[in-house]
Design a protein around this motif. Sequence first.
Motif, PDB file in Angstrom:
ATOM      1  N   ASP A  43       0.800  -1.230   0.000  1.00  0.00           N
ATOM      2  CA  ASP A  43       0.000   0.000   0.000  1.00  0.00           C
ATOM      3  C   ASP A  43       0.837   1.286   0.000  1.00  0.00           C
ATOM      4  OD1 ASP A  43       0.901   0.174   2.605  1.00  0.00           O
ATOM      5  OD2 ASP A  43      -1.072   0.323   3.504  1.00  0.00           O
ATOM      6  N   ARG A  44       2.097   1.208  -0.406  1.00  0.00           N
ATOM      7  CA  ARG A  44       2.986   2.363  -0.584  1.00  0.00           C
ATOM      8  C   ARG A  44       3.553   2.900   0.711  1.00  0.00           C
ATOM      9  NH1 ARG A  44      -1.726   3.596  -3.281  1.00  0.00           N
ATOM     10  NH2 ARG A  44      -2.105   5.240  -1.798  1.00  0.00           N
ATOM     11  N   THR A  45       3.450   2.164   1.785  1.00  0.00           N
ATOM     12  CA  THR A  45       3.996   2.631   3.052  1.00  0.00           C
ATOM     13  C   THR A  45       5.002   1.622   3.599  1.00  0.00           C
ATOM     14  OG1 THR A  45       2.304   1.566   4.421  1.00  0.00           O
ATOM     15  CG2 THR A  45       1.839   3.805   3.638  1.00  0.00           C
ATOM     16  N   VAL A  46       5.774   2.081   4.552  1.00  0.00           N
ATOM     17  CA  VAL A  46       6.639   1.214   5.347  1.00  0.00           C
ATOM     18  C   VAL A  46       6.131   1.358   6.768  1.00  0.00           C
ATOM     19  CG1 VAL A  46       8.984   0.795   6.166  1.00  0.00           C
ATOM     20  CG2 VAL A  46       8.614   1.554   3.808  1.00  0.00           C
ATOM     21  N   LYS A  47       5.902   0.260   7.434  1.00  0.00           N
ATOM     22  CA  LYS A  47       5.366   0.306   8.790  1.00  0.00           C
ATOM     23  C   LYS A  47       6.402  -0.244   9.767  1.00  0.00           C
ATOM     24  CE  LYS A  47       0.702  -0.435   7.067  1.00  0.00           C
ATOM     25  NZ  LYS A  47       0.057   0.816   7.330  1.00  0.00           N
TER      26      LYS A  47
ATOM     27  N   ALA B  36       4.257   1.684  15.483  1.00  0.00           N
ATOM     28  CA  ALA B  36       5.039   2.800  16.004  1.00  0.00           C
ATOM     29  C   ALA B  36       5.117   3.936  14.979  1.00  0.00           C
ATOM     30  CB  ALA B  36       6.443   2.334  16.383  1.00  0.00           C
ATOM     31  N   HIS B  37       5.323   3.577  13.710  1.00  0.00           N
ATOM     32  CA  HIS B  37       5.395   4.578  12.642  1.00  0.00           C
ATOM     33  C   HIS B  37       4.802   3.997  11.361  1.00  0.00           C
ATOM     34  CE1 HIS B  37       7.987   7.255  14.901  1.00  0.00           C
ATOM     35  NE2 HIS B  37       8.811   6.266  15.142  1.00  0.00           N
ATOM     36  N   ASN B  38       4.094   4.846  10.619  1.00  0.00           N
ATOM     37  CA  ASN B  38       3.618   4.510   9.291  1.00  0.00           C
ATOM     38  C   ASN B  38       4.311   5.499   8.360  1.00  0.00           C
ATOM     39  OD1 ASN B  38       2.275   3.733   7.019  1.00  0.00           O
ATOM     40  ND2 ASN B  38       0.266   4.379   7.706  1.00  0.00           N
ATOM     41  N   LEU B  39       5.337   5.025   7.650  1.00  0.00           N
ATOM     42  CA  LEU B  39       6.184   5.903   6.855  1.00  0.00           C
ATOM     43  C   LEU B  39       5.562   6.128   5.487  1.00  0.00           C
ATOM     44  CD1 LEU B  39       9.621   4.304   7.800  1.00  0.00           C
ATOM     45  CD2 LEU B  39       8.247   5.956   9.079  1.00  0.00           C
ATOM     46  N   ASN B  40       4.932   7.271   5.328  1.00  0.00           N
ATOM     47  CA  ASN B  40       4.293   7.649   4.067  1.00  0.00           C
ATOM     48  C   ASN B  40       5.239   8.535   3.275  1.00  0.00           C
ATOM     49  OD1 ASN B  40       1.499   6.609   4.250  1.00  0.00           O
ATOM     50  ND2 ASN B  40       1.510   7.827   6.109  1.00  0.00           N
ATOM     51  N   GLY B  41       5.380   8.260   2.002  1.00  0.00           N
ATOM     52  CA  GLY B  41       6.242   9.081   1.176  1.00  0.00           C
ATOM     53  C   GLY B  41       6.362   8.537  -0.235  1.00  0.00           C
ATOM     54  N   HIS B  42       6.263   7.225  -0.376  1.00  0.00           N
ATOM     55  CA  HIS B  42       6.282   6.629  -1.713  1.00  0.00           C
ATOM     56  C   HIS B  42       4.895   6.763  -2.325  1.00  0.00           C
ATOM     57  CE1 HIS B  42      10.313   4.984  -1.651  1.00  0.00           C
ATOM     58  NE2 HIS B  42      10.086   4.458  -0.461  1.00  0.00           N
ATOM     59  N   ILE B  43       4.853   6.955  -3.651  1.00  0.00           N
ATOM     60  CA  ILE B  43       3.546   7.092  -4.307  1.00  0.00           C
ATOM     61  C   ILE B  43       3.119   5.811  -5.020  1.00  0.00           C
ATOM     62  CG2 ILE B  43       3.688   9.602  -4.523  1.00  0.00           C
ATOM     63  CD1 ILE B  43       4.514   9.179  -7.459  1.00  0.00           C
TER      64      ILE B  43
END
Length: 168
Positions: free
Chosen positions: A68-72, A82-89
């Motif tokens: 889903d374009r994120t790193v968790k 702890a973190h949902n790294l949003n940045g990739h499209i």
Amino acid sequence: RCAGVRLVYATEPEPLDTAGGIAFAARHAGISETFLAVNGDVLTDLDYAGLVKGHIGSGAPITVATYDRTVKIWDLTTGQEAHNLNGHILMVFGVAFLDGGRRLASVSADKTLKIWDATTGEVVLTLRGHNREITGLAGCPDGRRLASVSQDRTVKFWDATPPGEAQA
């Protein structure tokens, strides 16, 4: 036992999402040491030894690359994200820990390589240069250099030092 492997089944009392379900199953099976949970429907060239080393160096959270374009990043002690790294499209194809788990690199079909602060979840560097999807990466032991491979049939080597940090 099945083929020499001890199988333990754990039924969640209620849906616990991915990390919660994994943490529940580990407690139910009495697993207290580091272990890997792998999704069996995806083939990968992920460096498992490097992933485990980065996980241990990071202090407890686990990291998951997702479609889903994120790193968790999950905290296994609480079972919470702890973190949902949003940045990739577009979808994320791979992750690698750097600097003993302080930073995380991710590559994506969006043709970018992103460096994240694993503690804060913030992007510290975005690298561009491939003409097609980046499908794999590997970090050098110094934590400052990376190699990426792309569907454009190239391997690129990167300086992953965030701006403002002195290069070694």
